[in-house]
Design an enzyme around this catalytic site. Structure first.
Site, PDB file in Angstrom:
ATOM      1  N   ALA A 122    -109.860  55.138  29.807  1.00 17.47           N
ATOM      2  CA  ALA A 122    -108.474  54.323  29.410  1.00 17.47           C
ATOM      3  C   ALA A 122    -107.572  55.151  30.601  1.00 17.47           C
ATOM      4  CB  ALA A 122    -108.109  54.878  27.911  1.00 17.47           C
TER       5      ALA A 122
ATOM      6  N   GLU B 217    -117.610  53.214  26.890  1.00 11.73           N
ATOM      7  CA  GLU B 217    -117.296  52.349  25.705  1.00 11.73           C
ATOM      8  C   GLU B 217    -117.451  50.950  26.088  1.00 11.73           C
ATOM      9  OE1 GLU B 217    -113.775  54.472  24.579  1.00 11.73           O
ATOM     10  OE2 GLU B 217    -114.852  54.546  22.629  1.00 11.73           O
TER      11      GLU B 217
ATOM     12  N   GLU C 110    -113.474  62.478  25.708  1.00  5.48           N
ATOM     13  CA  GLU C 110    -112.259  62.277  25.212  1.00  5.48           C
ATOM     14  C   GLU C 110    -111.805  63.880  24.232  1.00  5.48           C
ATOM     15  OE1 GLU C 110    -114.213  59.846  25.296  1.00  5.48           O
ATOM     16  OE2 GLU C 110    -113.357  57.901  25.378  1.00  5.48           O
TER      17      GLU C 110
END
Ligand code: 3H9
Length: 698
Positions: free
Chosen positions: A69, A111, A131
Site C-alpha cells: 500500500a 495480497e 506490515e
C-alpha cells in the site's frame, strides 16, 4: 502491447490473442495508491464485461512488482476504492486472473497476488508481508489467504517476521505456484498460455479451507508477547490469523478491525516515521553530489573499533590495509576481525568460502607508509588529541593527493585535527558505533573546511556498508554523544534524589529500552565511566553544575566494575542479576552526606525526566545546526543508541507530548536545579507558535 488501452496514469490493459494483460506502472515501487486501486478496479470491470479474454495476467513495469500500500496515504482520510474491495473483485472474477511477480511483492502487493488465481514468480523475486515492521498487519486479506495456501506455521512466520521470502522457498510452501525466467511481460504471456492450455492450474484461495491448530496459535501468541512485550501489532497479527478458520468474508472483517486498531496507534506512526527517516537522512543535497573513489580503505588501530570498522569494510567487499604500531596489537586486530567473520558464518549470514575470500581482502602493516595508495584512511586510535594530530600530520605526508583522511573520534574537534594537515578539505569525521560491523549508524562529521565531495563520499561509504549515514557538524560529541552526555546526568540525579538504580532501569525498560542504563553500565564496565569522570575532574568541573557521579565513583572505587567483576549495580551469580544490596548502602550514605531527603518517583516521573532531558539537548542540537533536522537526531538514536524504534526517536516522541507541555515540565524541574533544566529557545518558540519538530523536517 498489441492493443493498449490506458485506464489512467498508472494502469493500462491490452489483449494478446486470448490473453488480457493489466500493467501497473506507478514508480518507484508500484505502491497501491488511490490511482492504482481505481485503475485496477476499472480494468477488471472492463475486461470481465467484455468477456473476450480466457485469462487475465497482472504484471508490473519498472524494478518491482507492487511493494505494498502507499504508506504516505496512512493517517489521511481513506479514499475509495479500498484495496480489500478491489482484491475481492479480482478473486471473484469469472475469468481466471494470474499475477506475475518480479522484484518484491510486499504487503498489499503480495495480497494482490494472493487474491489472484495463480502466482508466478520471476526468478530472483521475493514475497513478504512486512506490515508488522510498520506497526500494522496485512490488511487486505494476507492474514486470511496465506494460511489457506501455505498453512498456519508458515503464514505466522512470514507475517510476524516481516521477512522477504525467496521465490524458491515460497514455491516450496505453495505461496507462489511457479517460478519462471524472463521479462515480466513475456512471463505473463507464457504463463497465460499455460493457463489456457491447462498446464498451470488456477484456483480461488477463498474456497480453500485453512488447516487450523489452536495450539499453534496460542503458543505463537505467548511467544510474541514474551519477545515483544511493548508491541501491539504482532499480537493483532496473531489475532487476525486466528480468524482464518472462519468463512473468508468473516475472517476479513476480523482482519479489518485488527488493522484499524493498529492504524490508530502511536506505534504505527513511530515505525512509519522510522521507515521514512531512514531514507530521509541521506535524501539531502550534501549526500548526492560527486564522490571520490572507495576502492581501498586504510584503518589505523586494531582495537575493538578499528577491527569492527575493518570487518564492516571487508564484508562490503572493500580491500582494507590495517595498520598498527606493534605486532601483538596487529595480531589481536586480525584475530578480532577473523572472530567477527566467523560469527557471521556461525549465524548463517556468510559461507565459509565467502569468509575466506573476505579475509583475503585484508592486508596489514606496522608502517603508516603502507597507506600511500588507499582512497580513504579511517583513524581509530585513542581519544587523545595529541595522538590524533601526530597521526594526521604523518598521513598528510604519506597519503596520495585526493585521499580522504577520516577520524573515528567520538567527540574531539575535527577542525583541530584537520588544521595540522595541508589539506583540511580532505578531512572529516566518520564516527562508527560499537560494534562497528553490527551497529548501523555512521555519523558523518563535516569540518569547517571539508570539501563537498568528501562529505558525499562519507554517505557513499555508509551506503556501501549498508549503514545509515547522518550528517553532523563539529561540536563536543556531535549529535549522539553530546545528547547522551546531557541526559545521562539525569539518571544520576534521579538516583541521588530517591529512585533506586533498579527502579530507574525498570521504568526505562518499561518505556521500551532493551536494557536500563545501570545494566548497560555494568555490561560496558563501570571503570570506563569512572576514568572519564576522573579526567573531567582533572580538567575542572563546572562549579555551577551539580556533580552526579558520587555514587558511581564510590561503586567503582570498591573494584565493582559490573559484569566483568561479577558485581556492579547488580550482582551476577549463576541466575538472573539481582540488585547489589551494598549499592543501596552507598546511596544512603551519599544522600545523608549531601543532606538529601529521598523523594519517591513513579515510573512515569522517571521516564518523563529522562525523556525531557534527552529532548532538551536534542532540541539544542537542532537549534544550533549540529543536526540538519529533527529526523536526523531521531535516526541517530534509533540506529546508534537502541532507542525503541516504535517510539520513532526522541524528537518524534517529543511531538507526541507537545512543546507547551515540555516547556511546562522543564520550568517545573528548574525549580530544583535551574542550571541543568533550561528551556531551549527553539522549544519555547514552538510552544508559542503551536508548531512541532515534524514541521522542521519538511
Ligand atoms: C501495506 O501494504 C498495508 C496493506 O497490508 C493493507 C492496506 C489496506 N509506499 O526503500 P527504497 C518509497 S503496508 C510509499 O529506497 P529499495 C521510498 O520511500 C506496506 N512509498 O528502495 C523511496 O522513496 P524516496 C507494506 C514507498 O529498492 C522509494 O520508494 N510494504 C513505499 O531499497 C524507493 O524505496 C512495505 O512495507 C510504499 N509502500 O527498496 C514495503 N515503499 O525515493 C516498504 C517504498 O522518495 N518498502 N517507498 O526516498 C520497502 O521495503 C522497500 O522500499 C523496497 C525497495 C524493498 C520495496
Amino acid at each position: 502491447m498489441a492493443e493498449a488501452n490506458r485506464i489512467n496514469d498508472v494502469i493500462s490493459t491490452g489483449m494478446e490473442g486470448d490473453i488480457a494483460l493489466i500493467c501497473i506502472d506507478n514508480p518507484p515501487v508500484n505502491a497501491t495508491g488511490q490511482a492504482v486501486r481505481a485503475g485496477l478496479k476499472e480494468a477488471m470491470e472492463g475486461l470481465v464485461s467484455e468477456g473476450r479474454a480466457k485469462v487475465i495476467a497482472i504484471y508490473c513495469a519498472g524494478r518491482t512488482f507492487v511493494a505494498g500500500a502507499d504508506i504516505r496515504e496512512f493517517g489521511k482520510p481513506p479514499q475509495a476504492p479500498g484495496l480489500g474491495d478491489v482484491l475481492s473483485a479480482i478473486e471473484g472474477s469469472p475469468i481466471p486472473v494470474i499475477s506475475i511477480i518480479h522484484g518484491t511483492a510486499l504487503g498489499g502487493g503480495y495480497e494482490l497476488a494472493l487474491s489472484t488465481h495463480a502466482r508466478v514468480a520471476v526468478e530472483g523475486a521475493r514475497i513478504g508481508l512486512p506490515e508488522v515492521l510498520l506497526g500494522l498487519l496485512p490488511g487486505a486479506g494476507g492474514t486470511q489467504r496465506l494460511p489457506r495456501l501455505s498453512g498456519l506455521a508458515f503464514a505466522l512466520d512470514v507475517i510476524l517476521s516481516g521477512r522477504q521470502v525467496p521465490a524458491k522457498e515460497a514455491a516450496a510452501k505453495g505461496a507462489v505456484d511457479k517460478v519462471m525466467a524472463g521479462e515480466p511481460r513475456d512471463v505473463a504471456l507464457k504463463a497465460g498460455q499455460e493457463v489456457i492450455d491447462g498446464t498451470l492450474p488456477t484456483r480461488r484461495t477463498d474456497l480453500i479451507e485453512a488447516e487450523y491448530d489452536r495450539k499453534v496459535i496460542d503458543d505463537t501468541l505467548a511467544g510474541v508477547k514474551k519477545k515483544n512485550p511493548h508491541l501491539i501489532s504482532p499480537v493483532k497479527c496473531v489475532e487476525a490469523v486466528a480468524a482464518c478458520n472462519l468463512p473468508l468474508e468473516e475472517g476479513l472483517k476480523v482482519e479489518r478491525q485488527c488493522f484499524i486498531d493498529c492504524m490508530n496507534t502511536p506505534q504505527r506512526a513511530g515505525l512509519i516515521h522510522a521507515f521514512f527517516g531512514e531514507r530521509a537522512v541521506s535524501n539531502i543535497p550534501e549526500a548526492k553530489g560527486d564522490h571520490r573513489p572507495l576502492n581501498k580503505i586504510g584503518v589505523i588501530g586494531g582495537g575493538t573499533m578499528g577491527s569492527g570498522i575493518s570487518t564492516a569494510c571487508l564484508t562490503a567487499g572493500i580491500p582494507v590495509m590495517l595498520v598498527e604500531v606493534k605486532q601483538e596489537a596487529l595480531d589481536r586486530g586480525v584475530a578480532t576481525i577473523t572472530k567477527n567473520l566467523d560469527g557471521a558464518v556461525s549465524r548463517g549470514k556468510m559461507s565459509a568460502d565467502k569468509r575466506d575470500a573476505t579475509l583475503a581482502l585484508l592486508s596489514t602493516s606496522l608502517e603508516m607508509e603502507a597507506l600511500a595508495d588507499v582512497d580513504l584512511v579511517i583513524e581509530a586510535v585513542f581519544e587523545k588529541m595529541e595522538i590524533k594530530k601526530e597521526i594526521f600530520e604523518k598521513l598528510d605526508r604519506i597519503c596520495k593527493p585526493g585521499a580522504i583522511l577520516a577520524s573515528n573520534t567520538s567527540y574531539l574537534d575535527v577542525n583541530q585535527i584537520a588544521a595540522v594537515t595541508k589539506r583540511p578539505e580532505d578531512v572529516l569525521g566518520l564516527h562508527f558505533f560499537s560494534p562497528a560491523h553490527v551497529m548501523r549508524l555512521l555519523e558523518i562529521v563535516q569540518g569547517e573546511k571539508t570539501a563537498a565531495d568528501v562529505v558525499a563520499t562519507g554517505f557513499r561509504l555508509a551506503a556501501n556498508l549498508k549503514k545509515v549515514g547522518v550528517l553532523a557538524q563539529v561540536c563536543d560529541g556531535f549529535i549522539g554523544n553530546r545528547i547522551l552526555g546531557h541526559y545521562s546526568k539525569v539518571i544520576a540525579y534521579l538516583v541521588l534524589d530517591g529512585a533506586s538504580p533498579q527502579q530507574v532501569d525498570d521504568a526505562l525498560e518499561g518505556f521500551g529500552l532493551a536494557m536500563g542504563p545501570h545494566k548497560v553500565g555494568d555490561l560496558a564496565g563501570l571503570d570506563i565511566g569512572y576514568m572519564n569522570r576522573q579526567r573531567m575532574k582533572e580538567e575542572g568541573l563546572n562549579p555551577a553544575e551539580r556533580y552526579g557521579g558520587v555514587v558511581a565513583d564510590r561503586i567503582a572505587e570498591q573494584g565493582w566494575y559490573g559484569r566483568k567483576t561479577g558485581k556492579g549495580y547488580y550482582v551476577y551469580d549463576a541466575g538472573a542479576p539481582v540488585p547489589n544490596e551494598d549499592v543501596a548502602g552507598i546511596i544512603d550514605a551519599v544522600r545523608a552526606e549531601q543532606g538529601i531527603t529521598p523523594k519517591s518517583f513513579t515510573e512515569q516521573e522517571i521516564v518523563d525526566r529522562y525523556m525531557t532531558a534527552m529532548i532538551s539537548e536534542a532540541a539544542r542540537v537542532v537549534e544550533d545546526g549540529t543536526a540538519k533536522r529533527p529526523v536526523d537526531v531521531d535516526m541517530v538514536f534509533l540506529f546508534g543508541y537502541g532507542f525503541p524504534r516504535f517510539r520513532g526517536g526522541p524528537l518524534h516522541y517529543a511531538d507526541t507530548i507537545g512543546a507547551a507541555e515540555l516547556v511546562k515540565r522543564i520550568e517545573a524541574y528548574a525549580k530544583e536545579d535551574a542550571h541543568y533544566w533550561q528551556v531551549p529557545e527553539i522549544l519555547r518558540k514552538m510552544a508559542a507558535d503551536g508548531t512541532t519538530f515534524a514541521d522542521l523536517n519538511s
